[in-house]
Write a protein that holds these residues in place. Sequence first.
Motif, short mmCIF file in Angstrom:
data_model
loop_
_atom_site.label_atom_id
_atom_site.label_comp_id
_atom_site.label_asym_id
_atom_site.label_seq_id
_atom_site.Cartn_x
_atom_site.Cartn_y
_atom_site.Cartn_z
N THR A 1 0.84 -1.20 0.00
CA THR A 1 0.00 0.00 0.00
C THR A 1 0.87 1.24 0.00
OG1 THR A 1 -1.74 -1.17 1.20
CG2 THR A 1 -1.81 1.24 1.26
N VAL A 2 0.55 2.17 -0.90
CA VAL A 2 1.28 3.43 -1.01
C VAL A 2 0.27 4.57 -0.94
CG1 VAL A 2 2.83 4.82 -2.44
CG2 VAL A 2 3.01 2.32 -2.48
N ASP A 3 0.48 5.49 0.00
CA ASP A 3 -0.33 6.70 0.09
C ASP A 3 0.21 7.69 -0.93
OD1 ASP A 3 -1.85 5.75 2.30
OD2 ASP A 3 -0.21 6.30 3.65
N VAL A 4 -0.66 8.15 -1.84
CA VAL A 4 -0.19 9.01 -2.92
C VAL A 4 -0.89 10.36 -2.92
CG1 VAL A 4 0.52 7.12 -4.44
CG2 VAL A 4 -1.82 8.00 -4.59
N ILE A 5 -0.15 11.35 -3.37
CA ILE A 5 -0.72 12.65 -3.73
C ILE A 5 -1.10 12.52 -5.19
CG2 ILE A 5 -0.23 15.10 -4.05
CD1 ILE A 5 1.96 14.78 -1.86
N LEU A 6 -2.30 12.95 -5.53
CA LEU A 6 -2.74 12.90 -6.93
C LEU A 6 -2.31 14.17 -7.66
CD1 LEU A 6 -6.36 11.50 -6.48
CD2 LEU A 6 -4.32 10.26 -7.22
N ALA A 7 -1.64 13.97 -8.78
CA ALA A 7 -1.26 15.09 -9.64
C ALA A 7 -2.16 15.02 -10.87
CB ALA A 7 0.21 14.99 -10.01
N THR A 8 -3.21 15.83 -10.86
CA THR A 8 -4.20 15.76 -11.94
C THR A 8 -4.24 17.02 -12.79
OG1 THR A 8 -5.92 16.53 -10.44
CG2 THR A 8 -5.67 14.14 -10.68
N THR A 9 -3.68 18.11 -12.28
CA THR A 9 -3.68 19.36 -13.04
C THR A 9 -2.31 19.57 -13.68
OG1 THR A 9 -2.91 20.74 -11.21
CG2 THR A 9 -5.30 20.37 -11.37
N PRO A 10 -2.26 20.31 -14.78
CA PRO A 10 -0.96 20.60 -15.39
C PRO A 10 0.03 21.26 -14.41
CG PRO A 10 -2.71 21.15 -16.92
CD PRO A 10 -3.37 20.80 -15.61
N ASP B 1 0.17 20.89 -11.02
CA ASP B 1 0.68 19.86 -10.11
C ASP B 1 1.62 18.90 -10.84
OD1 ASP B 1 -0.74 20.88 -7.98
OD2 ASP B 1 -2.38 19.43 -8.14
N GLN B 2 1.29 18.57 -12.06
CA GLN B 2 2.10 17.63 -12.82
C GLN B 2 3.45 18.22 -13.17
OE1 GLN B 2 -0.69 16.66 -15.93
NE2 GLN B 2 -1.70 15.12 -14.68
N SER B 3 3.52 19.51 -13.45
CA SER B 3 4.81 20.11 -13.78
C SER B 3 5.71 20.23 -12.56
CB SER B 3 4.62 21.47 -14.45
OG SER B 3 4.10 22.41 -13.54
N LYS B 4 5.13 20.40 -11.38
CA LYS B 4 5.92 20.48 -10.14
C LYS B 4 6.30 19.09 -9.66
CE LYS B 4 3.44 24.58 -8.73
NZ LYS B 4 2.22 24.97 -8.04
N GLY B 5 5.36 18.16 -9.73
CA GLY B 5 5.63 16.80 -9.28
C GLY B 5 6.13 16.75 -7.86
N ASN C 1 -5.20 11.81 -21.36
CA ASN C 1 -5.07 10.96 -22.55
C ASN C 1 -3.82 10.09 -22.45
OD1 ASN C 1 -7.31 12.14 -24.08
ND2 ASN C 1 -6.03 13.98 -24.10
N PRO C 2 -3.93 8.84 -22.92
CA PRO C 2 -2.75 7.99 -22.92
C PRO C 2 -1.75 8.46 -23.99
CG PRO C 2 -4.75 6.74 -23.48
CD PRO C 2 -5.13 8.17 -23.37
N GLN C 3 -0.51 8.53 -23.60
CA GLN C 3 0.58 8.83 -24.52
C GLN C 3 1.90 8.50 -23.83
OE1 GLN C 3 -0.31 12.99 -25.29
NE2 GLN C 3 1.34 13.65 -23.98
N LYS C 4 3.00 8.76 -24.50
CA LYS C 4 4.32 8.48 -23.93
C LYS C 4 4.74 9.70 -23.08
CE LYS C 4 5.54 5.36 -27.64
NZ LYS C 4 4.22 5.37 -28.27
N HIS C 5 4.21 9.77 -21.87
CA HIS C 5 4.47 10.91 -20.98
C HIS C 5 5.92 10.87 -20.52
CE1 HIS C 5 0.23 11.97 -20.84
NE2 HIS C 5 -0.03 10.69 -20.66
N SER C 6 6.64 11.98 -20.75
CA SER C 6 8.05 12.08 -20.38
C SER C 6 8.20 12.75 -19.02
CB SER C 6 8.82 12.88 -21.42
OG SER C 6 8.83 12.20 -22.64
N PHE C 7 9.23 12.32 -18.29
CA PHE C 7 9.53 12.90 -16.98
C PHE C 7 11.02 13.19 -16.90
CE2 PHE C 7 5.47 11.23 -16.25
CZ PHE C 7 4.94 11.80 -15.10
N TRP C 8 11.37 14.15 -16.06
CA TRP C 8 12.77 14.42 -15.78
C TRP C 8 12.91 14.69 -14.29
CZ3 TRP C 8 14.27 19.80 -18.26
CH2 TRP C 8 13.39 20.77 -17.81
N MET C 9 14.13 14.83 -13.83
CA MET C 9 14.40 14.95 -12.39
C MET C 9 14.81 16.38 -12.00
SD MET C 9 13.77 11.99 -11.11
CE MET C 9 14.63 11.98 -9.56
#
Length: 163
Positions: free
Chosen positions: A46-55, A57-61, A80-88
């Motif tokens: 079980t993992v308690d998560v913060i939901l990132a649903t807005t652009p 929140d998603q850009s801050k991560g 939408n499903p796609q190849k979502h890219s992430f960086w650190m």
Amino acid sequence: MFFSFTLLVISGFMLGEVAFSFALVDPDDLIEDVKSTSVVKVNNVTVDVILATTPSDQSKGLAVKDSMNENEGMLFVFKNPQKHSFWMKDMKFPIDIIWADSAGKIVHIEKNLQPCIFLLPCTSYSPISDSLYVLEVVSNFTNKYDVKIGDQILSDSISMDKT
């Protein structure tokens, strides 16, 4: 501001009785946006998560956090499903990133991703398949709990669409 205040006083004087109300608010006293949370299960962990649903929140991560416990994470829910890219960029600790399709099936995993180093190029990580959900957890989570491609992420926040 002084000009506006002066006009109000003159108007109040000419029109008769006027009530004034001023509030000085310290920005530090404002309540920050309440983050939506959920619970996910990966391999019965079980993992308690913060939901990132807005652009926003998603850009801050997770860059907004200084650290994270093993049972914590962030679940990115995309429209939408796609190849979502992430960086650190701006991250302060290493993480594992898990991409899942519209049914929550894991399609890609990147392990032990280190924060970007100032002045050096920041690597971008992308899945090989489209994803609708991305789960960020502490580094070594996927090794410790034997999380692999094809495993399922379960959550009320994840639809069980079998497409």
